[in-house]
Design a protein around this motif. Sequence first.
Motif, PDB file in Angstrom:
ATOM      1  N   ARG A 240       1.273   4.394  -0.440  1.00  0.00           N
ATOM      2  CA  ARG A 240       1.089   3.718   0.849  1.00  0.00           C
ATOM      3  C   ARG A 240      -0.212   2.915   0.855  1.00  0.00           C
ATOM      4  O   ARG A 240      -0.255   1.806   1.363  1.00  0.00           O
ATOM      5  CB  ARG A 240       1.090   4.733   1.995  1.00  0.00           C
ATOM      6  CG  ARG A 240       2.460   5.346   2.255  1.00  0.00           C
ATOM      7  CD  ARG A 240       2.441   6.353   3.391  1.00  0.00           C
ATOM      8  NE  ARG A 240       2.008   5.758   4.642  1.00  0.00           N
ATOM      9  CZ  ARG A 240       2.778   5.025   5.441  1.00  0.00           C
ATOM     10  NH1 ARG A 240       4.027   4.805   5.104  1.00  0.00           N
ATOM     11  NH2 ARG A 240       2.300   4.534   6.555  1.00  0.00           N
ATOM     12  N   GLN A 241      -1.269   3.472   0.267  1.00  0.00           N
ATOM     13  CA  GLN A 241      -2.545   2.755   0.200  1.00  0.00           C
ATOM     14  C   GLN A 241      -2.406   1.483  -0.640  1.00  0.00           C
ATOM     15  O   GLN A 241      -2.931   0.433  -0.273  1.00  0.00           O
ATOM     16  CB  GLN A 241      -3.641   3.658  -0.378  1.00  0.00           C
ATOM     17  CG  GLN A 241      -5.002   3.022  -0.365  1.00  0.00           C
ATOM     18  CD  GLN A 241      -5.472   2.667   1.038  1.00  0.00           C
ATOM     19  OE1 GLN A 241      -5.381   3.482   1.951  1.00  0.00           O
ATOM     20  NE2 GLN A 241      -5.956   1.463   1.222  1.00  0.00           N
ATOM     21  N   THR A 242      -1.687   1.581  -1.739  1.00  0.00           N
ATOM     22  CA  THR A 242      -1.436   0.411  -2.580  1.00  0.00           C
ATOM     23  C   THR A 242      -0.673  -0.652  -1.797  1.00  0.00           C
ATOM     24  O   THR A 242      -1.016  -1.842  -1.850  1.00  0.00           O
ATOM     25  CB  THR A 242      -0.639   0.812  -3.840  1.00  0.00           C
ATOM     26  OG1 THR A 242      -1.395   1.776  -4.573  1.00  0.00           O
ATOM     27  CG2 THR A 242      -0.335  -0.389  -4.711  1.00  0.00           C
ATOM     28  N   LEU A 243       0.353  -0.239  -1.071  1.00  0.00           N
ATOM     29  CA  LEU A 243       1.146  -1.180  -0.285  1.00  0.00           C
ATOM     30  C   LEU A 243       0.314  -1.817   0.822  1.00  0.00           C
ATOM     31  O   LEU A 243       0.451  -3.020   1.093  1.00  0.00           O
ATOM     32  CB  LEU A 243       2.371  -0.471   0.304  1.00  0.00           C
ATOM     33  CG  LEU A 243       3.432  -0.063  -0.720  1.00  0.00           C
ATOM     34  CD1 LEU A 243       4.423   0.907  -0.094  1.00  0.00           C
ATOM     35  CD2 LEU A 243       4.137  -1.288  -1.270  1.00  0.00           C
ATOM     36  N   MET A 244      -0.569  -1.055   1.438  1.00  0.00           N
ATOM     37  CA  MET A 244      -1.422  -1.613   2.489  1.00  0.00           C
ATOM     38  C   MET A 244      -2.399  -2.631   1.907  1.00  0.00           C
ATOM     39  O   MET A 244      -2.673  -3.665   2.531  1.00  0.00           O
ATOM     40  CB  MET A 244      -2.141  -0.483   3.224  1.00  0.00           C
ATOM     41  CG  MET A 244      -1.170   0.295   4.091  1.00  0.00           C
ATOM     42  SD  MET A 244      -1.746   1.807   4.892  1.00  0.00           S
ATOM     43  CE  MET A 244      -3.417   1.555   5.250  1.00  0.00           C
ATOM     44  N   THR A 245      -2.873  -2.381   0.697  1.00  0.00           N
ATOM     45  CA  THR A 245      -3.744  -3.343   0.021  1.00  0.00           C
ATOM     46  C   THR A 245      -2.981  -4.626  -0.282  1.00  0.00           C
ATOM     47  O   THR A 245      -3.486  -5.731  -0.065  1.00  0.00           O
ATOM     48  CB  THR A 245      -4.306  -2.737  -1.280  1.00  0.00           C
ATOM     49  OG1 THR A 245      -5.061  -1.570  -0.956  1.00  0.00           O
ATOM     50  CG2 THR A 245      -5.177  -3.730  -2.025  1.00  0.00           C
TER      51      THR A 245
END
Length: 54
Positions: free
Chosen positions: A30-35
């Motif tokens: 999820r953090q990767t996708l938000m980035t």
Amino acid sequence: MEKSFGKFIHHQNVENYNRLLRETPDATRRQTLMTLLAEEAAAGREQGWLPLRS
């Protein structure tokens, strides 16, 4: 023509990242996708494209 293709790819990326965020429980992913979404938003602003609503 290239500008409209770039805009199309941008919109597809944003839609795909939002869909994956809704479906992904893994916090790291999820953090990767938000980035990636933040990068797409910055690129869209740079091009003068209006942000997509989710």
